[in-house]
Design an enzyme around this catalytic site. Structure first.
Site, short mmCIF file in Angstrom:
data_model
loop_
_atom_site.label_atom_id
_atom_site.label_comp_id
_atom_site.label_asym_id
_atom_site.label_seq_id
_atom_site.Cartn_x
_atom_site.Cartn_y
_atom_site.Cartn_z
N LEU A 83 12.41 12.64 -13.52
CA LEU A 83 12.47 11.32 -14.16
C LEU A 83 13.69 11.27 -15.08
O LEU A 83 13.88 12.19 -15.89
CB LEU A 83 11.21 11.06 -15.01
CG LEU A 83 9.89 10.84 -14.28
CD1 LEU A 83 8.74 10.83 -15.28
CD2 LEU A 83 9.92 9.53 -13.50
N HIS A 84 14.50 10.23 -14.95
CA HIS A 84 15.62 10.10 -15.87
C HIS A 84 16.04 8.66 -16.12
O HIS A 84 16.82 8.39 -17.03
CB HIS A 84 16.84 10.88 -15.33
CG HIS A 84 17.50 10.21 -14.16
ND1 HIS A 84 17.00 10.27 -12.89
CD2 HIS A 84 18.64 9.47 -14.09
CE1 HIS A 84 17.79 9.60 -12.08
NE2 HIS A 84 18.78 9.10 -12.77
N ARG A 85 15.52 7.70 -15.34
CA ARG A 85 15.99 6.32 -15.50
C ARG A 85 15.44 5.70 -16.78
O ARG A 85 14.30 5.95 -17.16
CB ARG A 85 15.60 5.48 -14.29
CG ARG A 85 16.30 5.95 -13.02
CD ARG A 85 16.25 4.95 -11.90
NE ARG A 85 16.93 5.51 -10.74
CZ ARG A 85 18.25 5.46 -10.56
NH1 ARG A 85 19.01 4.86 -11.45
NH2 ARG A 85 18.80 5.99 -9.48
N ASP A 144 12.49 9.30 -9.60
CA ASP A 144 13.13 7.98 -9.72
C ASP A 144 14.60 8.07 -9.34
O ASP A 144 15.39 7.18 -9.64
CB ASP A 144 12.94 7.38 -11.12
CG ASP A 144 13.52 8.25 -12.24
OD1 ASP A 144 14.18 9.28 -11.95
OD2 ASP A 144 13.31 7.91 -13.42
#
Length: 363
Positions: free
Chosen positions: A208-210, A281
């Site tokens: 997850l990074h967005r 994501d």
């Protein structure tokens, strides 16, 4: 012929590596082609970039512009200024940009301001989501580039709709898959795999990074708790992005969540290849899982890579918890669709790109 290759962030390195290898190959055969590799420094720490250079056998860049840190606007401005100086001092016949990061957009603008031709690798893809910084980068880059190398027929249609000519568009496939197939035999187990005694198809991988997923700390924690709950006793390996780590309290995490630092390319893809499935994501990971035939759940409302859903192993769930629960149950019970193969994602994309460039500029 002089080409300036631009890379700034992890996805860029994966895409640029096979292009460099192909340039070196045709040059050894007598082609009049030379390149200069410019690292903008957008990802500037060793964990986020240095390991990728080593893993993918990319030569050290000719220059690092050291444009890391700051807001989107600050980073764009830094790159514009630094790359202008670089291109004036080292003129090129063609600037080749890849992907959709800030470096891609900024360097294409600078090149065009200096009347230098621009080629965009992975052109024409669209999510339709203007809240994504990458979508803005894609639109701006495609609006001013001269040559477009696309991963799908749909991407070409998107470019035609904004007024580009068929003569500018080259459907070549996905250069990321060149890298995946070339280095597949070199994948290696990361320390976390042996440390936690993970076994083949007995764990999940999460990334997850967005901003929409990680910038609100409470929402991020609720999402992690829900995913871990739905996984039952399955371990979930979570290589944590620096952006995500800033938002997450690492105390009192679910017992089946295994936090690890960012991994190199060879280690991360070993983890993917041996997992039961992936939740992410990231757009690029959906491409790799589709080729490796690993189930993939995308935690976004949209995707710029619809071919990974139509022909690959990817599904979209967005923020719908019931849909996420449903697909996690299918993943855990091995009831997943099989990859059907995606047109021209065959490991030969870089060959097609350099053939077009040499035919255009040298012949």
């Amino acid at each position: 012929m002089r080409i300036t290759l631009v890379a700034g962030a992890r996805p860029n390195f994966i895409k640029i590596a096979p292009i460099i290898a192909e340039i070196n190959r045709v040059k050894a055969l007598g082609s009049d082609i030379n390149y200069r590799l410019v690292h903008t420094g957008q990802h500037y720490d060793d964990a986020m970039s240095g390991q990728f250079f080593r893993d993918l056998e990319i030569p050290l860049p000719d220059v690092n512009l050291n444009c890391g840190g700051g807001s989107q606007a600050e980073q764009t401005a830094q790159i514009l200024i630094a790359f202008e100086k670089e291109l004036i001092e080292n003129p090129a016949d063609l600037v080749l940009v890849v992907g959709d990061v800030t470096s891609t957009m900024a360097c294409s603008i600078t090149a065009k301001k200096l009347n230098t031709k621009v080629a965009h690798v992975e052109a024409g893809i669209r999510s339709g989501d203007m809240k994504m910084p990458e979508e803005i980068n894609r639109i701006v880059t495609d609006s001013i580039s001269d040559y477009f190398f696309t991963t799908s027929q749909l991407a070409g249609k998107n470019l035609l709709q904004i007024g580009k000519s068929q003569q500018q568009i080259f459907f070549v496939g996905n250069v990321m898959i060149d890298t995946l197939l070339k280095f597949k035999s070199k994948f290696k187990a990361p320390q976390v795999y042996n440390q936690h005694k993970l076994t083949h198809r007995e764990y999940l991988v999460l990334t997850l990074h967005r901003p929409s997923n990680v910038d609100e700390a409470d929402a991020l924690r609720r999402q992690l708790d829900f995913i871990c709950e739905q996984a039952y006793n399955f371990p979930i390996v979570f290589p944590i992005h620096p952006r995500t780590q800033q938002q997450l309290d690492l105390t009192f995490l679910p017992k089946n969540l295994i936090i690890t630092s960012p991994l190199g390319y060879l280690e991360f893809n070993y983890l993917i290849q041996n997992s039961l499935g992936v939740l992410t994501d990231s757009g690029g990971i959906t491409e790799e899982t589709s080729i490796m035939n690993i189930p993939c759940i995308t935690l976004r409302e949209n995707t710029e890579r619809p071919e990974t859903i139509e022909f690959g192993t990817n599904v979209l769930v967005g923020k719908d918890s019931e849909k996420l629960k449903y697909y996690m149950q299918k993943m855990l019970s091995n009831q997943w669709k099989q990859s059907q193969g995606i047109e021209l994602w065959d490991g030969k994309t870089s060959e097609r790109i350099i053939k077009v460039i040499t035919n255009t500029f040298i012949s």
